[in-house]
Design a protein around this motif. Structure first.
Motif, PDB file in Angstrom:
ATOM      1  N   LEU A 276      69.292  46.103  77.925  1.00 25.35           N
ATOM      2  CA  LEU A 276      68.628  44.944  78.520  1.00 25.35           C
ATOM      3  C   LEU A 276      68.804  45.063  80.027  1.00 25.35           C
ATOM      4  O   LEU A 276      69.926  45.206  80.513  1.00 25.35           O
ATOM      5  N   GLU A 277      67.695  45.016  80.736  1.00 27.79           N
ATOM      6  CA  GLU A 277      67.709  45.101  82.198  1.00 27.79           C
ATOM      7  C   GLU A 277      67.009  43.873  82.753  1.00 27.79           C
ATOM      8  O   GLU A 277      65.890  43.557  82.340  1.00 27.79           O
ATOM      9  N   LEU A 278      67.662  43.187  83.667  1.00 29.30           N
ATOM     10  CA  LEU A 278      67.102  42.009  84.315  1.00 29.30           C
ATOM     11  C   LEU A 278      66.990  42.306  85.801  1.00 29.30           C
ATOM     12  O   LEU A 278      67.954  42.753  86.424  1.00 29.30           O
ATOM     13  N   GLU A 279      65.823  42.081  86.359  1.00 28.06           N
ATOM     14  CA  GLU A 279      65.590  42.313  87.776  1.00 28.06           C
ATOM     15  C   GLU A 279      64.883  41.088  88.326  1.00 28.06           C
ATOM     16  O   GLU A 279      63.950  40.574  87.699  1.00 28.06           O
ATOM     17  N   GLY A 280      65.329  40.611  89.478  1.00 25.97           N
ATOM     18  CA  GLY A 280      64.699  39.406  89.990  1.00 25.97           C
ATOM     19  C   GLY A 280      64.837  39.218  91.474  1.00 25.97           C
ATOM     20  O   GLY A 280      65.705  39.791  92.130  1.00 25.97           O
ATOM     21  N   SER A 281      63.946  38.398  91.981  1.00 24.51           N
ATOM     22  CA  SER A 281      63.940  37.976  93.381  1.00 24.51           C
ATOM     23  C   SER A 281      63.548  36.499  93.375  1.00 24.51           C
ATOM     24  O   SER A 281      63.388  35.896  92.318  1.00 24.51           O
TER      25      SER A 281
ATOM     26  N   ARG B  99      72.106  36.992  75.776  1.00 23.64           N
ATOM     27  CA  ARG B  99      71.737  35.685  76.330  1.00 23.64           C
ATOM     28  C   ARG B  99      72.735  35.245  77.403  1.00 23.64           C
ATOM     29  O   ARG B  99      72.345  34.696  78.433  1.00 23.64           O
ATOM     30  N   ALA B 100      73.997  35.508  77.178  1.00 21.85           N
ATOM     31  CA  ALA B 100      75.017  35.148  78.170  1.00 21.85           C
ATOM     32  C   ALA B 100      74.819  35.950  79.458  1.00 21.85           C
ATOM     33  O   ALA B 100      74.952  35.411  80.561  1.00 21.85           O
ATOM     34  N   LEU B 101      74.497  37.232  79.321  1.00 23.93           N
ATOM     35  CA  LEU B 101      74.206  38.064  80.489  1.00 23.93           C
ATOM     36  C   LEU B 101      73.021  37.484  81.255  1.00 23.93           C
ATOM     37  O   LEU B 101      73.061  37.355  82.482  1.00 23.93           O
ATOM     38  N   ALA B 102      71.965  37.117  80.535  1.00 22.03           N
ATOM     39  CA  ALA B 102      70.773  36.548  81.169  1.00 22.03           C
ATOM     40  C   ALA B 102      71.098  35.217  81.848  1.00 22.03           C
ATOM     41  O   ALA B 102      70.626  34.949  82.959  1.00 22.03           O
TER      42      ALA B 102
ATOM     43  N   GLY C 133      76.930  39.713  67.283  1.00 17.56           N
ATOM     44  CA  GLY C 133      77.190  39.018  68.533  1.00 17.56           C
ATOM     45  C   GLY C 133      76.434  39.566  69.734  1.00 17.56           C
ATOM     46  O   GLY C 133      76.479  38.979  70.818  1.00 17.56           O
ATOM     47  N   CYS C 134      75.728  40.684  69.566  1.00 18.01           N
ATOM     48  CA  CYS C 134      75.021  41.302  70.697  1.00 18.01           C
ATOM     49  C   CYS C 134      73.936  40.400  71.275  1.00 18.01           C
ATOM     50  O   CYS C 134      73.758  40.349  72.495  1.00 18.01           O
TER      51      CYS C 134
ATOM     52  N   ALA D  94      72.228  44.828  84.141  1.00 20.98           N
ATOM     53  CA  ALA D  94      71.856  45.572  82.940  1.00 20.98           C
ATOM     54  C   ALA D  94      73.080  45.776  82.068  1.00 20.98           C
ATOM     55  O   ALA D  94      74.202  45.865  82.572  1.00 20.98           O
ATOM     56  N   GLU D  95      72.835  45.824  80.779  1.00 25.45           N
ATOM     57  CA  GLU D  95      73.923  46.082  79.844  1.00 25.45           C
ATOM     58  C   GLU D  95      73.360  46.767  78.606  1.00 25.45           C
ATOM     59  O   GLU D  95      72.254  46.481  78.173  1.00 25.45           O
TER      60      GLU D  95
END
Length: 169
Positions: free
Chosen positions: A104-109, A57-60, A51-52, A43-44
């Motif tokens: 932005l929060e990314l959660e995955g399995s 996208r770079a974080l993802a 540029g955000c 998350a960020e």
């Protein structure tokens, strides 16, 4: 079950993210959230400066690479492209329409990925009927077409939009 809400007015750095990690990776209801024993979270917070969207996208991209390596998530190029496009559309909307920071929060399995954006606007997204002649307003239409489930709800400091993607093995 009451959903856990992140208060965007209290955003700080690492201590806040550590607290959020505990909340997200340990759902109270075993039927909620991701079921894999290996769940990754990233998350960020973004402030809307130039540029955000590229940074999101770079974080993802880093998250998806990590998910493929650490959880052996089946991410083909098509799935990866869909996820990156959904991140772009959701973050662009938050950047364009909110009046404050957004998260932005990314959660995955290995089975599922969720892309969640929290922002300070209480205005719910609008999903227009498809119209190729319309200029703009296609972001949510694109996200709906890409993901398996999309939810939007108001939270005390704005709204939360979550796109969920089921991964096929």
């Amino acid at each position: 079950m009451a959903e856990k809400v992140i208060d965007l007015t209290a955003l700080t750095a690492a201590p806040w993210l550590e607290h959020m990690n505990e909340q997200v990776t340990s759902p109270e209801d075993p039927d909620q959230g991701l079921r894999s024993p290996e769940v990754l979270l990233s998350a960020e917070v973004f402030d809307g400066e130039p540029g955000c969207i590229a940074m999101a996208r770079a974080l993802a991209d880093r998250f998806l690479t990590r998910l493929a390596v650490e959880c052996l998530a089946p991410l083909g190029e098509h799935t990866r492209s869909d996820l990156m496009l959904a991140v772009s559309e959701l973050v662009t909307n938050a950047d364009r329409y909110s009046h404050g920071p957004y998260l932005l929060e990314l959660e995955g399995s290995a089975e599922r990925i969720s892309v969640t954006v929290y922002d300070s606007s209480t205005a719910m997204p609008v999903l227009y009927s498809p119209d190729p002649a319309r200029l703009g307003g296609h972001g949510m239409e694109i996200v709906v077409a890409l993901c398996d489930r999309l939810t939007a709800e108001r939270v005390p400091v704005g709204k939360r939009i979550r796109a969920e993607f089921q991964l096929s093995i």
